[in-house]
Write a protein that holds these residues in place. Structure first.
Motif, PDB file in Angstrom:
ATOM      1  N   MET A 147      38.978  32.596  16.012  1.00  0.00           N
ATOM      2  CA  MET A 147      37.915  32.529  16.976  1.00  0.00           C
ATOM      3  C   MET A 147      37.863  33.881  17.687  1.00  0.00           C
ATOM      4  O   MET A 147      38.892  34.418  18.081  1.00  0.00           O
ATOM      5  N   ASN A 148      36.685  34.409  17.864  1.00  0.00           N
ATOM      6  CA  ASN A 148      36.528  35.687  18.558  1.00  0.00           C
ATOM      7  C   ASN A 148      36.815  35.539  20.037  1.00  0.00           C
ATOM      8  O   ASN A 148      36.400  34.558  20.657  1.00  0.00           O
ATOM      9  N   LYS A 149      37.515  36.503  20.574  1.00  0.00           N
ATOM     10  CA  LYS A 149      37.789  36.514  22.015  1.00  0.00           C
ATOM     11  C   LYS A 149      36.870  37.526  22.674  1.00  0.00           C
ATOM     12  O   LYS A 149      36.550  38.557  22.095  1.00  0.00           O
ATOM     13  N   VAL A 150      36.444  37.195  23.878  1.00  0.00           N
ATOM     14  CA  VAL A 150      35.585  38.102  24.639  1.00  0.00           C
ATOM     15  C   VAL A 150      36.322  38.520  25.907  1.00  0.00           C
ATOM     16  O   VAL A 150      37.044  37.723  26.508  1.00  0.00           O
ATOM     17  N   PRO A 151      36.161  39.769  26.314  1.00  0.00           N
ATOM     18  CA  PRO A 151      36.828  40.213  27.539  1.00  0.00           C
ATOM     19  C   PRO A 151      36.123  39.651  28.771  1.00  0.00           C
ATOM     20  O   PRO A 151      34.904  39.482  28.784  1.00  0.00           O
ATOM     21  N   LEU A 152      36.910  39.316  29.781  1.00  0.00           N
ATOM     22  CA  LEU A 152      36.369  38.853  31.061  1.00  0.00           C
ATOM     23  C   LEU A 152      36.653  39.924  32.108  1.00  0.00           C
ATOM     24  O   LEU A 152      37.751  40.472  32.149  1.00  0.00           O
ATOM     25  N   THR A 153      35.688  40.164  32.950  1.00  0.00           N
ATOM     26  CA  THR A 153      35.862  41.138  34.013  1.00  0.00           C
ATOM     27  C   THR A 153      35.484  40.485  35.332  1.00  0.00           C
ATOM     28  O   THR A 153      34.446  39.842  35.436  1.00  0.00           O
ATOM     29  N   PHE A 154      36.368  40.624  36.323  1.00  0.00           N
ATOM     30  CA  PHE A 154      36.066  40.115  37.651  1.00  0.00           C
ATOM     31  C   PHE A 154      36.841  40.933  38.669  1.00  0.00           C
ATOM     32  O   PHE A 154      37.747  41.693  38.327  1.00  0.00           O
ATOM     33  N   SER A 155      36.488  40.767  39.910  1.00  0.00           N
ATOM     34  CA  SER A 155      37.116  41.543  40.985  1.00  0.00           C
ATOM     35  C   SER A 155      38.137  40.691  41.723  1.00  0.00           C
ATOM     36  O   SER A 155      37.992  39.476  41.826  1.00  0.00           O
ATOM     37  N   PHE A 156      39.169  41.373  42.222  1.00  0.00           N
ATOM     38  CA  PHE A 156      40.206  40.717  43.008  1.00  0.00           C
ATOM     39  C   PHE A 156      40.801  41.771  43.937  1.00  0.00           C
ATOM     40  O   PHE A 156      40.816  42.958  43.615  1.00  0.00           O
ATOM     41  N   GLU A 157      41.311  41.337  45.064  1.00  0.00           N
ATOM     42  CA  GLU A 157      41.865  42.280  46.040  1.00  0.00           C
ATOM     43  C   GLU A 157      43.087  42.997  45.460  1.00  0.00           C
ATOM     44  O   GLU A 157      44.011  42.364  44.943  1.00  0.00           O
ATOM     45  N   GLU A 158      43.078  44.323  45.561  1.00  0.00           N
ATOM     46  CA  GLU A 158      44.094  45.162  44.924  1.00  0.00           C
ATOM     47  C   GLU A 158      45.515  44.849  45.393  1.00  0.00           C
ATOM     48  O   GLU A 158      46.432  44.728  44.566  1.00  0.00           O
ATOM     49  N   ASP A 159      45.726  44.720  46.696  1.00  0.00           N
ATOM     50  CA  ASP A 159      47.077  44.455  47.211  1.00  0.00           C
ATOM     51  C   ASP A 159      47.617  43.125  46.692  1.00  0.00           C
ATOM     52  O   ASP A 159      48.802  43.020  46.329  1.00  0.00           O
ATOM     53  N   LYS A 160      46.774  42.117  46.652  1.00  0.00           N
ATOM     54  CA  LYS A 160      47.205  40.811  46.160  1.00  0.00           C
ATOM     55  C   LYS A 160      47.520  40.867  44.656  1.00  0.00           C
ATOM     56  O   LYS A 160      48.481  40.249  44.196  1.00  0.00           O
ATOM     57  N   LEU A 161      46.727  41.618  43.928  1.00  0.00           N
ATOM     58  CA  LEU A 161      46.944  41.779  42.500  1.00  0.00           C
ATOM     59  C   LEU A 161      48.297  42.452  42.236  1.00  0.00           C
ATOM     60  O   LEU A 161      49.076  42.003  41.393  1.00  0.00           O
ATOM     61  N   GLU A 162      48.579  43.501  42.981  1.00  0.00           N
ATOM     62  CA  GLU A 162      49.853  44.202  42.824  1.00  0.00           C
ATOM     63  C   GLU A 162      51.034  43.295  43.160  1.00  0.00           C
ATOM     64  O   GLU A 162      52.051  43.313  42.462  1.00  0.00           O
ATOM     65  N   ALA A 163      50.906  42.501  44.213  1.00  0.00           N
ATOM     66  CA  ALA A 163      51.978  41.573  44.585  1.00  0.00           C
ATOM     67  C   ALA A 163      52.209  40.549  43.471  1.00  0.00           C
ATOM     68  O   ALA A 163      53.355  40.250  43.119  1.00  0.00           O
ATOM     69  N   MET A 164      51.140  40.026  42.911  1.00  0.00           N
ATOM     70  CA  MET A 164      51.281  39.070  41.804  1.00  0.00           C
ATOM     71  C   MET A 164      51.963  39.714  40.608  1.00  0.00           C
ATOM     72  O   MET A 164      52.829  39.101  39.973  1.00  0.00           O
ATOM     73  N   GLU A 165      51.580  40.952  40.292  1.00  0.00           N
ATOM     74  CA  GLU A 165      52.187  41.643  39.149  1.00  0.00           C
ATOM     75  C   GLU A 165      53.697  41.763  39.332  1.00  0.00           C
ATOM     76  O   GLU A 165      54.463  41.542  38.397  1.00  0.00           O
TER      77      GLU A 165
END
Length: 90
Positions: free
Chosen positions: A1-19
């Motif tokens: 099955m072909n996969k499609v990329p998803l793009t969305f925005s999220f707060e940078e500081d929260k993203l870094e903490a999750m990483e």
């Protein structure tokens, strides 16, 4: 099955903490997002539609095919004009 990329925005500081914390768990945002999207898909899309999509993509259905119903056995026919005698109770 072909996969499609998803793009969305999220707060940078929260993203870094999750990483940081997901890396400690041996996971990643990518893995967690894929798991979450799969779960959402299974909750939202009815099973017959998911099976159709899987079949269309060449995948195997997740549930086994229903087994054929057994045919009813024919009942013994009595001869015309002869009926069984009623049972007498003593």
């Amino acid at each position: 099955m072909n996969k499609v990329p998803l793009t969305f925005s999220f707060e940078e500081d929260k993203l870094e903490a999750m990483e940081v914390f997901l890396k400690k768990e041996g996971s990643s945002i990518q893995k967690k997002m894929e798991e979450t999207l799969k779960k959402l898909y299974e909750e939202v899309v009815p099973e017959p539609v998911r099976e159709f999509v899987d079949a269309k993509a060449g995948g195997k259905p997740k549930r086994p095919a229903p087994s054929p119903k057994p045919k009813p056995t024919p009942k013994a026919k009595s001869e015309p004009g002869k009926e069984a005698a009623p049972h007498e109770l003593s």
